[in-house]
Design a protein around this motif. Structure first.
Motif, PDB file in Angstrom:
ATOM      1  N   CYS A  14      11.464  -4.807  -1.373  1.00 50.02           N
ATOM      2  CA  CYS A  14      12.874  -4.841  -1.543  1.00 50.02           C
ATOM      3  C   CYS A  14      13.443  -5.848  -1.543  1.00 50.02           C
ATOM      4  N   ILE A  15      12.645  -7.350  -0.944  1.00 46.76           N
ATOM      5  CA  ILE A  15      13.302  -8.475  -0.782  1.00 46.76           C
ATOM      6  C   ILE A  15      13.445  -9.284  -2.224  1.00 46.76           C
ATOM      7  N   LEU A  16      12.731  -8.744  -3.014  1.00 50.83           N
ATOM      8  CA  LEU A  16      12.530  -9.633  -4.174  1.00 50.83           C
ATOM      9  C   LEU A  16      13.534  -9.307  -5.162  1.00 50.83           C
ATOM     10  N   PHE A  17      14.446 -10.447  -5.710  1.00 47.90           N
ATOM     11  CA  PHE A  17      15.672 -10.176  -6.434  1.00 47.90           C
ATOM     12  C   PHE A  17      15.475 -10.573  -7.926  1.00 47.90           C
ATOM     13  N   ASP A  18      14.767 -11.578  -8.233  1.00 48.48           N
ATOM     14  CA  ASP A  18      14.681 -12.165  -9.603  1.00 48.48           C
ATOM     15  C   ASP A  18      13.645 -11.367 -10.526  1.00 48.48           C
ATOM     16  N   GLN A  19      14.137 -10.984 -11.685  1.00 50.59           N
ATOM     17  CA  GLN A  19      13.462 -10.396 -12.762  1.00 50.59           C
ATOM     18  C   GLN A  19      12.337 -11.312 -12.933  1.00 50.59           C
ATOM     19  N   SER A  20      12.188 -12.408 -12.740  1.00 51.11           N
ATOM     20  CA  SER A  20      10.802 -13.128 -13.046  1.00 51.11           C
ATOM     21  C   SER A  20       9.742 -13.077 -11.815  1.00 51.11           C
ATOM     22  N   ASP A  21      10.247 -12.391 -10.987  1.00 52.38           N
ATOM     23  CA  ASP A  21       9.104 -12.049  -9.861  1.00 52.38           C
ATOM     24  C   ASP A  21       8.649 -10.478  -9.982  1.00 52.38           C
ATOM     25  N   ASP A  22       8.997  -9.831 -10.924  1.00 55.79           N
ATOM     26  CA  ASP A  22       8.522  -8.601 -10.947  1.00 55.79           C
ATOM     27  C   ASP A  22       7.045  -8.407 -11.252  1.00 55.79           C
ATOM     28  N   PHE A  23       6.291  -7.420 -11.091  1.00 60.15           N
ATOM     29  CA  PHE A  23       4.920  -7.232 -10.972  1.00 60.15           C
ATOM     30  C   PHE A  23       4.557  -6.693 -12.354  1.00 60.15           C
ATOM     31  N   GLY A  24       5.386  -5.983 -13.099  1.00 64.38           N
ATOM     32  CA  GLY A  24       5.366  -5.325 -13.978  1.00 64.38           C
ATOM     33  C   GLY A  24       6.610  -4.401 -14.665  1.00 64.38           C
ATOM     34  N   ASN A  25       6.437  -3.650 -15.589  1.00 67.90           N
ATOM     35  CA  ASN A  25       7.418  -2.984 -16.032  1.00 67.90           C
ATOM     36  C   ASN A  25       7.212  -1.569 -16.861  1.00 67.90           C
ATOM     37  N   LEU A  26       7.691  -0.621 -16.199  1.00 70.84           N
ATOM     38  CA  LEU A  26       7.310   0.827 -16.395  1.00 70.84           C
ATOM     39  C   LEU A  26       8.000   0.960 -17.819  1.00 70.84           C
ATOM     40  N   GLN A  27       8.676   0.266 -18.289  1.00 65.52           N
ATOM     41  CA  GLN A  27       9.124   0.638 -19.856  1.00 65.52           C
ATOM     42  C   GLN A  27       8.060   0.305 -20.875  1.00 65.52           C
ATOM     43  N   THR A  28       7.102  -0.568 -20.488  1.00 66.60           N
ATOM     44  CA  THR A  28       6.027  -0.869 -21.316  1.00 66.60           C
ATOM     45  C   THR A  28       4.745  -0.333 -20.950  1.00 66.60           C
ATOM     46  N   GLU A  29       4.368  -0.183 -19.721  1.00 67.62           N
ATOM     47  CA  GLU A  29       3.138   0.197 -19.224  1.00 67.62           C
ATOM     48  C   GLU A  29       3.084   1.379 -18.032  1.00 67.62           C
ATOM     49  N   TRP A  69       0.772  -1.339  -0.104  1.00 67.74           N
ATOM     50  CA  TRP A  69      -0.010   0.006   0.044  1.00 67.74           C
ATOM     51  C   TRP A  69       0.843   1.360  -0.173  1.00 67.74           C
ATOM     52  N   ARG A  70       1.884   1.367   1.092  1.00 66.02           N
ATOM     53  CA  ARG A  70       2.707   2.429   1.046  1.00 66.02           C
ATOM     54  C   ARG A  70       3.891   2.728   0.111  1.00 66.02           C
ATOM     55  N   SER A  71       4.398   1.694  -0.459  1.00 67.82           N
ATOM     56  CA  SER A  71       5.571   1.585  -1.080  1.00 67.82           C
ATOM     57  C   SER A  71       5.983   0.902  -2.507  1.00 67.82           C
ATOM     58  N   VAL A  72       6.728   1.364  -3.089  1.00 69.07           N
ATOM     59  CA  VAL A  72       7.154   0.463  -4.384  1.00 69.07           C
ATOM     60  C   VAL A  72       8.512   0.555  -4.729  1.00 69.07           C
ATOM     61  N   VAL A  73       8.897  -0.666  -5.352  1.00 65.72           N
ATOM     62  CA  VAL A  73      10.376  -0.667  -5.753  1.00 65.72           C
ATOM     63  C   VAL A  73      10.417  -0.657  -7.292  1.00 65.72           C
ATOM     64  N   ILE A  74      11.305   0.176  -7.714  1.00 66.64           N
ATOM     65  CA  ILE A  74      11.439   0.233  -9.259  1.00 66.64           C
ATOM     66  C   ILE A  74      12.969  -0.366  -9.318  1.00 66.64           C
ATOM     67  N   ASN A  75      13.330  -1.256 -10.308  1.00 67.24           N
ATOM     68  CA  ASN A  75      14.576  -1.571 -10.552  1.00 67.24           C
ATOM     69  C   ASN A  75      15.060  -0.937 -11.631  1.00 67.24           C
ATOM     70  N   TRP A  76      16.418  -0.895 -12.057  1.00 70.30           N
ATOM     71  CA  TRP A  76      17.244  -0.040 -13.204  1.00 70.30           C
ATOM     72  C   TRP A  76      16.434  -0.278 -14.514  1.00 70.30           C
ATOM     73  N   ASP A  77      15.938  -1.713 -14.740  1.00 63.16           N
ATOM     74  CA  ASP A  77      15.536  -1.703 -16.022  1.00 63.16           C
ATOM     75  C   ASP A  77      13.730  -1.468 -16.375  1.00 63.16           C
ATOM     76  N   GLY A  78      13.272  -0.932 -15.175  1.00 64.48           N
ATOM     77  CA  GLY A  78      11.831  -0.517 -15.271  1.00 64.48           C
ATOM     78  C   GLY A  78      10.911  -1.370 -14.425  1.00 64.48           C
ATOM     79  N   GLY A  79      11.609  -2.732 -14.210  1.00 70.76           N
ATOM     80  CA  GLY A  79      10.856  -3.744 -13.365  1.00 70.76           C
ATOM     81  C   GLY A  79      10.181  -3.099 -12.010  1.00 70.76           C
ATOM     82  N   VAL A  80       9.096  -3.344 -11.887  1.00 67.19           N
ATOM     83  CA  VAL A  80       8.289  -3.208 -10.679  1.00 67.19           C
ATOM     84  C   VAL A  80       8.234  -4.316  -9.702  1.00 67.19           C
ATOM     85  N   ALA A  81       8.686  -4.272  -8.333  1.00 65.97           N
ATOM     86  CA  ALA A  81       8.519  -5.272  -7.433  1.00 65.97           C
ATOM     87  C   ALA A  81       7.661  -4.733  -6.183  1.00 65.97           C
TER      88      ALA A  81
END
Length: 372
Positions: A316-331, A301-313
């Motif tokens: 901060c615990i998630l490490f793998d790209q396969s666990d991203d919830f979306g990508n800001l490069q495409t949506e 609810w309060r926070s979000v993580v944005i990785n260097w490639d736009g991946g949204v997690a």
């Protein structure tokens, strides 16, 4: 409430106090009516466990790159694990990805799995963020300064500079910070302190952070005097966490990790690990090296993580790209924030029945709540 639950709750309170102090400063310094209205809506929706939100996060973690010049013993980046392709975020990419959140954010933490000072555009990114009235924090090994030097850090408007220093001598420092030079880091801290004095600046607030481990436990009583001597504004001792939630079969057992790394004094140990100090098995999902939480989580609810490639997690615990919830490069962010991944994860935290077609996110598969 059981004794173990009370112990965990007290640990959470004591751990969060220093962080809350920094956040309160950001709320006071950067608040606007629009931000305040959004915060109230966030907390209203969080306490009612809403799954589809009208509010937007007011805190963000932006990882400016998943690269590091150290080989720290228990860090996946330092050990060469690749959860996503290596890379660095650009200023233009940052501006584009953060644009929709600028009116709502109180603070951005520019760190997660990489060393932020390896990004050559760090000071420009911080300056852009500061100009848009958003607080900033950097956590770093400070083995190097940016290309603009200490002057660049102080002049950028950076609010908080957290220096990871897991030893007060080269002998202890290098045990965890493999490849590191203790004296060089201390010199860089002093350079920032001197630049602040030269400019008459209060910021960045310099916090020395020491992760309590077996090899540096004896130095913890010396930390306060050390920080005073070098000019740091504050210090904090934090507990060791083993972040590999889904360990591989060849990994060391949790008992082996605890025996090698955890301090002997339980005061400096997360409650989840304390049974292992005595060689007991402990309780909970022992397959996870990360401490099991209380079932609650504010990140969704309060926070979000944005990785260097736009991946949204989601945290901060998630490490793998396969666990991203979306990508800001495409949506756009609004489409990600209420997509099936976030909605299903909020439903899981709220202990609501999961729909048959909802995705089994990382949160649903592995998480039992925020461990701090």
């Amino acid at each position: 409430m059981s004794p173990s639950a009370r112990s965990f709750r007290m640990f959470q309170i004591l751990y969060r106090i220093p962080r809350m102090q920094r956040h309160v400063v950001a709320f006071y310094r950067y608040s606007t009516p629009q931000k305040l209205k959004n915060v109230l809506l966030v907390e209203w929706e969080r306490t009612r466990q809403r799954t589809i939100l009208k509010s937007l996060p007011y805190m963000a973690t932006v990882d400016l790159g998943n690269v590091c010049n150290y080989q720290c013993a228990l860090c996946p980046t330092g050990q060469g694990t690749q959860g996503r392709p290596r890379g660095l975020m650009t200023l233009e990419g940052f501006r584009r990805m953060i644009n929709d959140l600028i009116p709502y954010l109180y603070k951005i933490a520019f760190y997660n799995w990489g060393e932020p000072l390896l990004n050559p555009q760090l000071c420009s990114i911080i300056s852009f963020t500061h100009t848009n009235r958003i607080g900033t924090a950097v956590s770093t090994n400070l083995s190097r300064l940016p290309k603009e030097g200490a002057e660049g850090l102080v002049g950028s408007g950076l609010d908080d500079l957290i220096v990871s220093l897991n030893g007060l001598s080269q002998e202890t420092y290098q045990i965890y910070h493999r490849g590191g030079n203790f004296d060089r880091v201390v010199d860089h801290i002093k350079a920032v302190v001197e630049e602040k004095r030269h400019k008459g600046a209060h910021n960045p607030h310099i916090e020395v952070q020491l992760i309590a481990m077996r090899h540096n436990e004896k130095e913890i009583p010396l930390l306060k005097e050390f920080c005073t001597r070098i000019g740091a504004d504050s210090y904090r001792v934090v507990p060791m966490l083993f972040n590999d939630i889904v360990p591989r079969s060849e990994d060391a057992t949790l008992q082996e990790l605890c025996t090698e790394w955890l301090p002997r004094n339980p005061r400096y140990v997360h409650p989840y690990y304390r049974p292992f100090l005595k060689g007991r098995t402990g309780t909970g999902a022992i397959g996870s090296r990360l401490p099991q939480g209380s079932g609650s989580c504010f990140w969704l609810w309060r926070s979000v993580v944005i990785n260097w490639d736009g991946g949204v997690a989601p945290c901060c615990i998630l490490f793998d790209q396969s666990d991203d919830f979306g990508n800001l490069q495409t949506e756009p962010f609004a489409a990600i924030w209420n997509n099936p991944y976030f909605v299903a994860s909020r439903r899981h935290v709220g202990r609501k029945r999961r729909g048959a077609l909802e995705p089994r996110t990382f949160c649903i598969r592995h998480c039992t709540g925020w461990p701090y």
